[in-house]
Design a protein around this motif. Sequence first.
Motif: not given
Length: 299
Positions: A6, A8, A10, A15-17, A104, A107
């Motif tokens: 995991k 992130t 930017t 911030e996108v995981s 997002w 993901n």
Amino acid sequence: MPRSIKGTITIEGEEVSVTNPDKLLWPEVGISKMIYLEKLTELSPYLLRYCHNRLLTTIRYPGGIHSKFFYQKNAPEPLPLYVKTILHENIRYVVMNNLPTLLWLGNLASIEFHPSLHFVGETLPCEWIIDLDPSVEDEPRIMEAALHVGEVLSSLGLSSVPKTSGATGVQIIVPVKYGVTFEQLRSIGHFVARYVTEKHPKLFTIERFKKDRGDKIYFDYLQHYAGKTLASPYTPRARVAASVSTPLTWEEVALDPHPAEFNLLNIGERLKVHGDLFQSVAPQSVELILKHLQNLSHS
């Protein structure tokens, strides 16, 4: 058990995981989740344009395209602050207006993006779409069928842009001036559908039930309606070739391309050359056609 990774990224200050970046979503062509997110970023100026301010349904494939999938209408929890949602008929839809939201969803292994045919809070169509849906898995006549429909639209004075669905079909999009209703466009669609079906009875059908269509191509004028969705222009599809729903020129359609030729691996180069072909056609009026149909019904 495979180790979960995991991190992130930017994007636009958000911030996108990213989880399991090495997970293969399209194994045959080697597209991992991380590569997919890169391709979505490349597609974003185009894909976001046709999902902007619309109710979004996605199809998610958490284990890749050969795994179980599900349709996602209600926004998945937890929701990042940058994701906009809207409540419509007791469903909380994601409204995909920015790149962080797109990534997002990417993901979350949202592979297909199916927006509403109208804007949020409205009931009028954004454009007119004809859906040509083959009854067989690989239809060699689909581009021929699209050409026939394009010629009829041209004879009615309408410019149109064909696009691959990214799966087996072709959609033909007619930009129309705002203010026309779904019902009005449906009446024109029915007229065109009957005309091509009578002229090419071995090629087209307007039979709603799949079991009664044989090997004919279904001219679907009913799918274009409030509450329905269609695959967005530039959406990826869960097909082995990682195909993308791609607008074509009519000259390209005449060359009989296969939908799989337009995919995540080459769409970026194509867009550099062609740009967004939908932007080449200005919204058109259908008032004269509607008047003509009205006169026909009264004669």
